[in-house]
Motif scaffolding. Structure first.
Motif, short mmCIF file in Angstrom:
data_model
loop_
_atom_site.label_atom_id
_atom_site.label_comp_id
_atom_site.label_asym_id
_atom_site.label_seq_id
_atom_site.Cartn_x
_atom_site.Cartn_y
_atom_site.Cartn_z
N MET A 190 4.31 6.89 2.65
CA MET A 190 4.84 5.59 3.10
C MET A 190 4.45 4.48 2.15
O MET A 190 3.45 4.58 1.43
CB MET A 190 4.27 5.23 4.49
N ARG A 191 5.26 3.43 2.17
CA ARG A 191 4.88 2.18 1.53
C ARG A 191 4.80 1.11 2.61
O ARG A 191 5.69 1.02 3.46
CB ARG A 191 5.91 1.74 0.49
N PHE A 192 3.71 0.35 2.58
CA PHE A 192 3.53 -0.74 3.54
C PHE A 192 3.54 -2.06 2.77
O PHE A 192 2.76 -2.21 1.82
CB PHE A 192 2.18 -0.65 4.26
N ASP A 193 4.37 -2.99 3.19
CA ASP A 193 4.28 -4.34 2.65
C ASP A 193 3.64 -5.19 3.74
O ASP A 193 4.27 -5.46 4.77
CB ASP A 193 5.68 -4.88 2.30
N MET A 194 2.38 -5.57 3.48
CA MET A 194 1.60 -6.25 4.52
C MET A 194 1.48 -7.74 4.19
O MET A 194 1.25 -8.12 3.04
CB MET A 194 0.17 -5.68 4.60
N ARG A 195 1.60 -8.56 5.22
CA ARG A 195 1.26 -9.99 5.10
C ARG A 195 0.40 -10.36 6.29
O ARG A 195 0.76 -10.09 7.44
CB ARG A 195 2.52 -10.86 5.09
N LEU A 196 -0.76 -10.93 6.01
CA LEU A 196 -1.68 -11.32 7.07
C LEU A 196 -1.93 -12.83 6.96
O LEU A 196 -2.16 -13.32 5.85
CB LEU A 196 -3.01 -10.60 6.93
N THR B 288 9.20 8.88 14.95
CA THR B 288 7.99 8.79 15.77
C THR B 288 6.74 8.58 14.92
O THR B 288 5.88 7.78 15.26
CB THR B 288 7.86 10.03 16.66
N VAL B 289 6.63 9.29 13.79
CA VAL B 289 5.49 9.06 12.90
C VAL B 289 5.53 7.63 12.39
O VAL B 289 4.51 6.92 12.34
CB VAL B 289 5.50 10.06 11.72
N PHE B 290 6.74 7.18 12.04
CA PHE B 290 6.92 5.81 11.57
C PHE B 290 6.41 4.81 12.61
O PHE B 290 5.65 3.89 12.30
CB PHE B 290 8.41 5.59 11.28
N MET B 291 6.81 5.00 13.87
CA MET B 291 6.43 4.04 14.90
C MET B 291 4.93 4.04 15.20
O MET B 291 4.33 2.99 15.45
CB MET B 291 7.23 4.29 16.18
N LEU C 218 8.32 1.54 4.61
CA LEU C 218 9.34 2.47 4.13
C LEU C 218 8.68 3.85 4.14
O LEU C 218 7.61 4.03 3.57
CB LEU C 218 9.76 2.10 2.71
N SER C 219 9.31 4.79 4.84
CA SER C 219 8.71 6.12 4.99
C SER C 219 9.65 7.15 4.39
O SER C 219 10.87 7.03 4.47
CB SER C 219 8.50 6.40 6.49
N PHE D 264 0.85 -1.20 0.00
CA PHE D 264 0.00 0.00 0.00
C PHE D 264 0.88 1.25 0.00
O PHE D 264 1.94 1.25 0.63
CB PHE D 264 -0.90 0.01 1.24
N TYR D 265 0.41 2.27 -0.67
CA TYR D 265 1.14 3.53 -0.72
C TYR D 265 0.26 4.68 -0.22
O TYR D 265 -0.92 4.77 -0.59
CB TYR D 265 1.56 3.85 -2.16
N THR D 266 0.83 5.54 0.60
CA THR D 266 0.12 6.75 1.02
C THR D 266 0.92 7.98 0.58
O THR D 266 2.13 7.87 0.39
CB THR D 266 -0.09 6.79 2.55
N GLN D 267 0.24 9.10 0.44
CA GLN D 267 0.89 10.28 -0.17
C GLN D 267 1.20 11.37 0.86
O GLN D 267 0.78 11.29 2.00
CB GLN D 267 -0.01 10.84 -1.28
N ALA D 268 1.88 12.40 0.37
CA ALA D 268 2.32 13.51 1.23
C ALA D 268 1.20 14.54 1.35
O ALA D 268 1.25 15.62 0.75
CB ALA D 268 3.58 14.15 0.66
N GLN D 269 0.19 14.23 2.15
CA GLN D 269 -0.92 15.17 2.33
C GLN D 269 -0.42 16.49 2.92
O GLN D 269 0.50 16.51 3.74
CB GLN D 269 -1.97 14.56 3.27
N ALA D 270 -1.05 17.58 2.49
CA ALA D 270 -0.72 18.91 3.03
C ALA D 270 -1.77 19.31 4.07
O ALA D 270 -2.94 19.01 3.90
CB ALA D 270 -0.67 19.94 1.91
N HIS D 271 -1.32 20.00 5.12
CA HIS D 271 -2.25 20.39 6.19
C HIS D 271 -3.28 21.39 5.68
O HIS D 271 -4.46 21.29 6.01
CB HIS D 271 -1.50 21.03 7.35
#
Lengths: 770, 262, 150
Positions: free
Chosen positions: A296-302, A330-333, A318-319, A191-198
C-alpha cells in the motif's frame, strides 16, 4: 478446579513433537494421483493454444485439464462469509494468465516425476500482453487485467474492472480540508508497505478421495473449511451435501490459508478419475501462486495545534491487490477502521482510496489485515508531527489517544466491506500499556538516544495499536459438547486450530465451566460432517467468537447434567450442588462417572449433547503499546534490536503462555516485515524473493530479548473476560522501529522494509546536505 | 534435477578413470547446490569412504581433505587456532548446522562461486589445491583460469604462518549470503581479499603493498590503504545491494578489519 | 539400487533410485515425522540425524548413507517426551510442523555440547526455522531442559 488464566501446556504439542501423522500430506491415501499445475512464466498473456497430446501419451499420465474443462463460474478464492466482499473475478482455469505463477493447466499422474515430465511436454502458445507492474500506474492503464465477461461484485464495493480498480471507498467525518486549514501545524508524508509473505512452515497441501458413499472427501490445510466446502460446491457445481472437508493439523497459516488453493484441482481430478489425488505446493508456488500481504501507499496529512491537540487526520490509500481482488476492499478498510480510532478526539478524519489490479502475485489475508500497514503510516506520521511540534511522543499520545469508556464515530461508519457497528470501549487499558511500557524499556533514561561507542547509536521508539475481535454480525462460531459414559466430554468445534492453540484454550473454557480437568475434554476440530458451523480462524475471532460459543455450550451442558442428577434424586435442580466431580443434594451424592454410566447403560437412557452458538454484536479491540530499544551502525546502517517490549490488553488471557506465544510470534513476524522481508519484482514481472533462500526472515539471532506483559483487563462480553490476541502483536514493529531509528540517527525511512542499505543511503544523503 | 546413475568407486584412481571415460560424469561434494540446478546428471561419482574427510598437519602445512565438511572446519582445533581461526569462523557463518554437516570444502572451492565465504579466506592464506592428476596448483592460478581437463580435487593445503587474520562477512541476516566479504591476514606481509563484490574474490594489491611498505601502521596508513582498496576493487550492484552501498560497507569494514589485525 | 542402513535402531534393506533423497525414502516408508518445507535447503524441517549429526534429508542422497545410522524422532522417544514437557511448560509449541526437526537438532546439540549456553543454543539451531513462536520461548525451554537433564 481452575483452568482459565492458567499456563496449561498445549494439548497437542507433545504428540506433534513425536511426529505422529497429523498434517495434510501425512494423511494422504496410498496410491494417490499426484496433481501439479503448469504455471505461467509470463505476467500477462492470453493462451492461444494448449496442446497436451505429448503429455497424455506418457504412460502413467492420467489427465490434463485446461480452461475448456471447467464450467465458467466466476468465484473468489477468499474464504469469507457469504456473500463475499471480494469480487468474483477468478475462474478455476482461464484463457488469460495474469501473473507469473498463475494457473495454465492441471496434470494428474502416477508419480511426481511423471507429473514433472508431463508439465514439460505441454505445449502452450501465448499471446503476450502488456503487464501492469506499477500499482501507482494501474488505474486507467491502457492494459486491462480483467476485460472478460462473467465477473462481478456481490454487493457494491466500487468494483470497476475496466479501470483496473477492484474496489474503492470514501468516508469523512467533519470537513478535513477546513479543519486542516485551521490547524497551527500540518505535516504530510507518504508511506509505502510491501507484499510480505506468510512463509508458514507447512506449504499449502490438500488431498481428495471418494468415500464409500461416493462423496467427495477433502483433507485440506485450510483456515476455513466451511468456506472451502461452499466455494467448491458453487464453482464446480457439486451439491454441498456431497462434499466433506476435513481440516487436520495445520502447520501455520497467518491468513495465508484463508483461501482456496489446490482444492479445486484435486476435487476436479478425483471427481473425473474416481481416484484419490494429492497436491503439495512447492515453496516457489507458495511464494508466487498463493498470495501475499497487500502492498500500500499512504498519503497522510495530520493537523494539530502547538499545545499538542491533534485536530485532523487525512489518509488517502492506494492498495495493490495483484491479479485478483481477494480481500481487496476489507483489508483496505481495516487499514483505516482498526487504526484511526486510536486518536478518537480529532474533529475531522477522512479515509479514502482505491484498490488496484496489477500483474503481481495476488494479495490477500495476512495477520494484521491492513492494520499493520495503516499503523506504520499513522504512528510514523504522529512521531513526525510530534517532532515538528517539539513535543514528547509519549505525552502527545497520552493526551490524544483512545481511553476506556470512550468511542469513535469510525466504528459505526466503517465495517469490513459494509457499514460498521457503533461501540464504546468497555475495556481499554491503553494508558496502562503505555505507562508500563515506558517503565519496562526505561524510556525516561533512554529517550531519544544514547550515543554508544564508535559508529553505534542507540535509540528507543514506540507505537500504539488496536485490532478487533471478530466481525460483528458476520463471524459466527458454534460448539457442541457431548457427554460420554465414564463422564468425560467431546468438544466438537468448527473453529480451526492452525497452530495458534485454539483447541487448548477452547478446552480450557469448557473445563472451567464444567469444573473438570483438561483430560476430561477431548477436542476435535474440524470436519464439515462432524463439527458445527464456524466461519473459521481469521479476523482475530476464535477466542472471542468461538470461545463464547464454547462457553454457551458448556453452560448448557452443565445445566443438563444437573437436571439429570436432580432427576436421580427426585429433587429440584436448584437443590443440586455440583463441583465438577460430584452432584450433591443434602446427604445424597452421585459422581459424574456414575451419572453418565447410569445415563448410557442403566436407567432412562439418553445421549446428552449441548450446542452453543455465538455471533458478536461488537468487536472489542485488544490494544497494545510496543516499544523498542535498538542500535544503528551509522557506517553500515545495520540495525540490532536489544529489546522489544509489548504490553498488551487482550482482556483475560485464557492461557497466558499461549497468549504470550501469539504476541511474540507476531512481534517477530512484524520485525521481519519492518527490517528484512522484501518482495520485489524484476522488470519482466517475476517475483525476485521467491524462495526461503532469497526471502529473508528474522533468525534466532535477530532479537536479543522480547519482553511481553499483559494488562489486567476484563471484557464483559468475552468468555471469562477475554478479547482476541492473534493479530494485535504484529501491528507496532514497523512504526516503533522506524521511530526508534529516527530517534537514534535522525533519518526517517518511509518505505518498508527498512533495510540497512536504506538507512545508510539516507544517512549518506543527509551528510551530503549538511 | 535427476541423477541417472550413482557410482561409488573404491579408490581415487578408479574415480579418476571414470571421470576420463565419461564426459557426462560429475563429482559429488555435498550435493546441496547440485540439487538446486536445472540440469540432469547422467553419472554422479561420489568420493565417500576414500579417506578425503580428514584434517592433518605437519610442521609446515595444514592439509584439508576435499570431502571435509564445513562443520569439521568450524570445529577442528587446528583450523580454530590458525590465524585467529578465521577459516573456522568463515565456515561457521554459512547457513545452519544441517547444511554445514553436508557441504564440503572441496565443493565450495571447486565451484568457484562468486558468493563463496570460504575462497576469500583461503585467498589471504598461502593456499594450494592438490589435484589427483595435476598435483599442486596455487589457489590464485586456479581461480584465474578454468581447469584444463577433468581432474579430482583431493585436498586443500595451507602453509602455516605466524600472524593474525580476520574475516568480515556482511549479510542482511545470519542466514543470508554475503553482501560483501572482507578477509585480511597480517603475517610477514599483508593480504586483503574482497569477495561477494558480487563478483568473486579479488586481491587489494595496491593496499597490500602500501601496508607492506609502511614503517608503522597507524590510522593514516590504514585510511590510505582503505582508499587504495576502494580505487582498485571493482564493486557493482545486484539484487542484494547496490554498488554505492557496497562501497560504504567496504570502507567501514576494511578499516575495522585492518585495525583488528594490525 | 539396494542399500542397507540402520533406521531408528533397526537394520533396513531398501531399494532406492540413484537420485533418491533421504527425505523421500523416509516418507515413502511411512516415517512421517520428517517434513518438507522448502525446495532450497533452507528451512530445516526435514532434519534427521546421520551418525548423530543433523543433516537436511532433502539434500542427502539415500544411497550415500548406506551403512550409517539414521535417527528420526521415532527413534528418540524418551528425549522427545522430556523436551516436549519443557516446551509445553513455556508455551513454546505452536503449529508443531517443525518440532520433530527441532527435537532432533536439540538432541544432537546435547550430544555435542553437553552444557550449552543460550548463545550456543541460538547458533546451533539457526537452521531450524520457525515462523510461529518468535523463538524466545523455545530457547528458554531448551536451555532449561538441557540444564536440568544434563
Amino acid at each position: 478446579m481452575k483452568t482459565v488464566n492458567t499456563k496449561i501446556p498445549s494439548i497437542d504439542g507433545n504428540g506433534l513433537m513425536h511426529g505422529r501423522p497429523a498434517f495434510t500430506d501425512d494423511l494422504t491415501e496410498p496410491n494417490s494421483l499426484v496433481v501439479k499445475l503448469l504455471r505461467s512464466p509470463h505476467p500477462h498473456a492470453r493462451i492461444k493454444r494448449i496442446d497436451a497430446t505429448k503429455a497424455l501419451a506418457l504412460d502413467g499420465v492420467e489427465l490434463v485439464l485446461t480452461h475448456n474443462d471447467f464450467p465458467r463460474n466466476s468465484f473468489t478464492r477468499a474464504g469469507q462469509g457469504y456473500p463475499e466482499p471480494s469480487p468474483h473475478d477468478k475462474f478455476v482455469l482461464d484463457e488469460y494468465v495474469r501473473h507469473v505463477g498463475d494457473e495454465v493447466a492441471c496434470v494428474a499422474a502416477e508419480t511426481v516425476e511423471l507429473c514433472d515430465k508431463a508439465l514439460e511436454l505441454i505445449d502452450v502458445e501465448y499471446e503476450l500482453l502488456d503487464p501492469v507492474l506499477d500499482f501507482e500506474q494501474a488505474i486507467d492503464n491502457p492494459s486491462i487485467l480483467h476485460p472478460e465477461d462473467g465477473i462481478c461484485e456481490m454487493f457494491p464495493i466500487g468494483f470497476e474492472p475496466k479501470r483496473n480498480i477492484a474496489a474503492s471507498y470514501h468516508m469523512e467525518v467533519g470537513d478535513v480540508e477546513a479543519e486542516l486549514a485551521k490547524c497551527e501545524v500540518v505535516v504530510e508524508e507518504s508511506f509505502y508497505t510491501q507484499a510480505q509473505a506468510h512463509a508458514m512452515m507447512e506449504p499449502h497441501a490438500v488431498n481428495a478421495r471418494l468415500d464409500f458413499q461416493g462423496r467427495l472427501v477433502l483433507i485440506s490445510s485450510t483456515q476455513t473449511p466451511v468456506h472451502v466446502r461452499r466455494i467448491l460446491s458453487q464453482t464446480l457445481e457439486i451439491p454441498l451435501s456431497r462434499i466433506r472437508v476435513i481440516k487436520p493439523r495445520v502447520g501455520g497459516g497467518f491468513g495465508g490459508k484463508q483461501a482456496l488453493h489446490g482444492e479445486m484441482f484435486v476435487s476436479a481430478v478425483t471427481m473425473r478419475t474416481k481416484r484419490p489425488s494429492r497436491m503439495v505446493y512447492s515453496r516457489k508456488e507458495v511464494f508466487e501462486s498463493t498470495y501475499s500481504r497487500h502492498p500500500m501507499r499512504f498519503d497522510m496529512r495530520l493537523g494539530a495545534d502547538k499545545d499538542g491537540t491533534l485536530r485532523a487526520i487525512d489518509c488517502y490509500v492506494l492498495s495493490d491487490t495483484g491479479a485478483y481482488g481477494e480481500h481487496a476492499l476489507t483489508v483496505f478498510m481495516v487499514a483505516g477502521s482498526k487504526v484511526l480510532p486510536l486518536y478518537n478526539k480529532v474533529n475531522s478524519v477522512r479515509f479514502h482510496g482505491h484498490v488496484t489490479y496489477t500483474n503481481h502475485t495476488p494479495a490477500g489475508a495476512f495477520r494484521g489485515y491492513g492494520a499493520i500497514q495503516g499503523n506504520f503510516a499513522l504512528e510514523s506520521a504522529i512521531d513526525k508531527l510530534v517532532h515538528t511540534l517539539g513535543l514528547d511522543p509519549i505525552a502527545f499520545r497520552q493526551k490524544n489517544m483512545m481511553k476506556e469508556g470512550e468511542t469513535s464515530p469510525i466504528f459505526a461508519i466503517m465495517g469490513e466491506g459494509t457499514e460498521g457497528t457503533a461501540m464504546t470501549m468497555d475495556s481499554c487499558k491503553l494508558e496502562y500499556c503505555v505507562n508500563r511500557g515506558i517503565e519496562l524499556i526505561d524510556w525516561k533514561k533512554r529517550y531519544p538516544t544514547k550515543t554508544s561507542k564508535d559508529s553505534i547509536r542507540r535509540g528507543v521508539g514506540m507505537a500504539i495499536a488496536m485490532q478487533g475481535s471478530g466481525i460483528p454480525y458476520i463471524d459466527m462460531g458454534a460448539a457442541t459438547l457431548k457427554l460420554n459414559d465414564d463422564g468425560f466430554y467431546n468438544l466438537m468445534v468448527g473453529a480451526t486450530d492452525i497452530g495458534q492453540g485454539s483447541d487448548t484454550i477452547l478446552a480450557q473454557i469448557a473445563a472451567e465451566v464444567l469444573e473438570c480437568g483438561m483430560d476430561d475434554i477431548v477436542v476435535y476440530s474440524s470436519d464439515s460432517d462432524l463439527t458445527p458451523f464456524d466461519t473459521g480462524a481469521y479476523a482475530s475471532s476464535t477466542t472471542y467468537v468461538s470461545g463464547n460459543a464454547v462457553y454457551r455450550a458448556a453452560q448448557e451442558m452443565r445445566a443438563m447434567i444437573i437436571r439429570e442428577a436432580a432427576q436421580v434424586f427426585q429433587v429440584d435442580p436448584d437443590a443440586i450442588s455440583f463441583d465438577g466431580k460430584t452432584f450433591a443434594s443434602g446427604a445424597k451424592t452421585i459422581t459424574i462417572n456414575e451419572l453418565s454410566n447410569r445415563l448410557y447403560y442403566n436407567e432412562d437412557q439418553k445421549q446428552l449433547v449441548a450446542t452453543g452458538s455465538y455471533v458478536g454484536h461488537k468487536s472489542p479491540p485488544p490494544f497494545m503499546a510496543g516499544l523498542v530499544d535498538l542500535d544503528v551502525d551509522v557506517e553500515t546502517g545495520k540495525v540490532h534490536i536489544h529489546n522489544y517490549v509489548s504490553v498488551v490488553d487482550c482482556g483475560t488471557t485464557i492461557n497466558p503462555k499461549l497468549a504470550q506465544g501469539q504476541v511474540e510470534g507476531a512481534i517477530v513476524q512484524g520485525i521481519g516485515m519492518t527490517l528484512y522481508e522484501d518482495a520485489r519484482y524484476s522488470k519482466r514481472g517475476r517475483l525476485i524473493e521467491n524462495s526461503l533462500m532469497d526471502y529473508l526472515m528474522p533468525t534466532r539471532l535477530s532479537v536479543d530479548k522480547l519482553t511481553t506483559e499483559f494488562a489486567d483487563s476484563y471484557e464483559d462480553s468475552g468468555p471469562f473476560g477475554a478479547k482476541s490476541v492473534g493479530e494485535i502483536g504484529i501491528d507496532t514493529p514497523p512504526a516503533a522501529i522506524a521511530n526508534a531509528i529516527y530517534n537514534a540517527v535522525g533519518v526517517r525511512i518511509t518505505s518498508l522494509p527498512i533495510t540497512a542499505e536504506k538507512i545508510r543511503t539516507a544517512l549518506r544523503e543527509k551528510g551530503q546536505q549538511s | 534435477m535427476r541423477i541417472n546413475e550413482l557410482i561409488q568407486p573404491t579408490s581415487i584412481e578408479e574415480a579418476y578413470a571414470l571421470l576420463q571415460e565419461h564426459e557426462d560424469a560429475k563429482i559429488a561434494g555435498g550435493t546441496l547446490w547440485m540439487r538446486l540446478g536445472q540440469h540432469d546428471v547422467e553419472r554422479l561419482i561420489v568420493l565417500d569412504g576414500l579417506g578425503l574427510d580428514t584434517i592433518t598437519e605437519t610442521n609446515d602445512d595444514i592439509s584439508i581433505g576435499a570431502m571435509v565438511t564445513l562443520r569439521q572446519l568450524e570445529t577442528n582445533p587446528i583450523i580454530q587456532t590458525h590465524l585467529n581461526g578465521m577459516l573456522s569462523r568463515a565456515a561457521g557463518s554459512i547457513m545452519g548446522v544441517q547444511v554445514r554437516n553436508l557441504a564440503t570444502i572441496g565443493g565450495s572451492v571447486i565451484g568457484n562461486y562468486s558468493f563463496s565465504d570460504i575462497i576469500p579466506v583461503l585467498a589471504v592464506m598461502d593456499t594450494t589445491l592438490v589435484f589427483h592428476h595435476q598435483g599442486e596448483v596455487p589457489l590464485d592460478l586456479f581461480l584465474s583460469k578454468r581447469l584444463s581437463e577433468p581432474d579430482i580435487l583431493v585436498a586443500i593445503r595451507i602453509r602455516k604462518q605466524e600472524g593474525r587474520g580476520t574475516v568480515h562477512k556482511i549479510s542482511r541476516t545470519e542466514l543470508d549470503f554475503a553482501l560483501l566479504n572482507v578477509a585480511v591476514t597480517h603475517t610477514d606481509r599483508w593480504r586483503i581479499a574482497i569477495g561477494s563484490r558480487p563478483a568473486g574474490a579479488a586481491m587489494a594489491t595496491n593496499a597490500m603493498a602500501h601496508l607492506d611498505q609502511a614503517d608503522r601502521i597507524d590510522d593514516q596508513t590504514i585510511a590510505t590503504a582503505v582508499e587504495l582498496a576502494m580505487e582498485e576493487i571493482k564493486l557493482s550492484s545486484n539484487a542484494k545491494a547496490s554498488q554505492a552501498y557496497r562501497r560504504d560497507l567496504l570502507s567501514a569494514h576494511l578499516r575495522r578489519a585492518l585495525n583488528e589485525v594490525k | 539400487m539396494k542399500v542397507t542402513m540402520t533406521i531408528n535402531h533397526r537394520q533396513r534393506e531398501l531399494d532406492v533410485a540413484p537420485g533418491e533423497h533421504l527425505l523421500d525414502t523416509l516418507r515413502n516408508h511411512h516415517i512421517l515425522s520428517v517434513k518438507r518445507g522448502c525446495d532450497s535447503s533452507s528451512c530445516g524441517v526435514c532434519t534427521v540425524l546421520v551418525d548423530m549429526k543433523p543433516v537436511l534429508s532433502c539434500s542427502v542422497l539415500t544411497a550415500r548413507v548406506a551403512g550409517k545410522e539414521i535417527l528420526t524422532v521415532e527413534g528418540i522417544h524418551d528425549f522427545v517426551e522430556t523436551l516436549a514437557g519443557y516446551m509445553g511448560h513455556e508455551g513454546a509449541d505452536q503449529c508443531g510442523f517443525c518440532n520433530p526437526a527441532l527435537a532432533l537438532t536439540v538432541y544432537a546439540l546435547k550430544h555435542e555440547i553437553p552444557h550449552p549456553t543460550l548463545d550456543d543454543i541460538r547458533h546451533y539451531l539457526l537452521g531450524n526455522l520457525c515462523r510461529c513462536t518468535g523463538y524466545q520461548a523455545q530457547h528458554i525451554a531448551i536451555l532449561k531442559c538441557l540444564e536440568e537433564c544434563a
